[in-house]
Design a protein around this motif. Sequence first.
Motif, PDB file in Angstrom:
ATOM      1  N   ASN A  16      54.803 -30.589 -30.885  1.00  0.00           N
ATOM      2  CA  ASN A  16      54.778 -32.052 -30.868  1.00  0.00           C
ATOM      3  C   ASN A  16      56.124 -32.575 -30.414  1.00  0.00           C
ATOM      4  O   ASN A  16      57.163 -32.034 -30.767  1.00  0.00           O
TER       5      ASN A  16
ATOM      6  N   GLU B  91      57.614 -39.591 -38.312  1.00  0.00           N
ATOM      7  CA  GLU B  91      58.691 -38.707 -37.854  1.00  0.00           C
ATOM      8  C   GLU B  91      58.992 -37.623 -38.890  1.00  0.00           C
ATOM      9  O   GLU B  91      59.169 -36.453 -38.543  1.00  0.00           O
ATOM     10  N   GLN B  92      59.008 -37.976 -40.169  1.00  0.00           N
ATOM     11  CA  GLN B  92      59.279 -37.001 -41.239  1.00  0.00           C
ATOM     12  C   GLN B  92      58.187 -35.930 -41.316  1.00  0.00           C
ATOM     13  O   GLN B  92      58.427 -34.830 -41.798  1.00  0.00           O
ATOM     14  N   ASN B  93      56.993 -36.272 -40.851  1.00  0.00           N
ATOM     15  CA  ASN B  93      55.876 -35.325 -40.847  1.00  0.00           C
ATOM     16  C   ASN B  93      55.691 -34.686 -39.473  1.00  0.00           C
ATOM     17  O   ASN B  93      54.581 -34.303 -39.107  1.00  0.00           O
ATOM     18  N   ASN B  94      56.764 -34.609 -38.720  1.00  0.00           N
ATOM     19  CA  ASN B  94      56.772 -33.957 -37.400  1.00  0.00           C
ATOM     20  C   ASN B  94      55.729 -34.521 -36.447  1.00  0.00           C
ATOM     21  O   ASN B  94      55.112 -33.793 -35.678  1.00  0.00           O
TER      22      ASN B  94
END
Length: 88
Positions: free
Chosen positions: A3, A29-32
């Motif tokens: 991703n 964003e924190q969860n890629n």
Amino acid sequence: NMNKIVKHDRYHDECPVDSKIVKLMDRIEQNNGDLICSLDGYKIHVIGIIFKKDGPYIMFRDWVGSTVEGTPIEFGKQIRDYNGKPII
């Protein structure tokens, strides 16, 4: 599967920053780039936010396929995170 998260901040006096949008972008964003959620009982991947002329849209893809769809940010109240809470 790799991703890529692209984040571009642009601030104008006539376009105030919406803290709900910023918080959601940070969560994605924190969860890629792949926030696992549910919508109407179906699992989905929330993958980003885009801005159209009529406002911001939450972008998501279905659980098993690659179909990407968008929904106006207001519908984020119907999208639930893994705790069952609205993402907006």
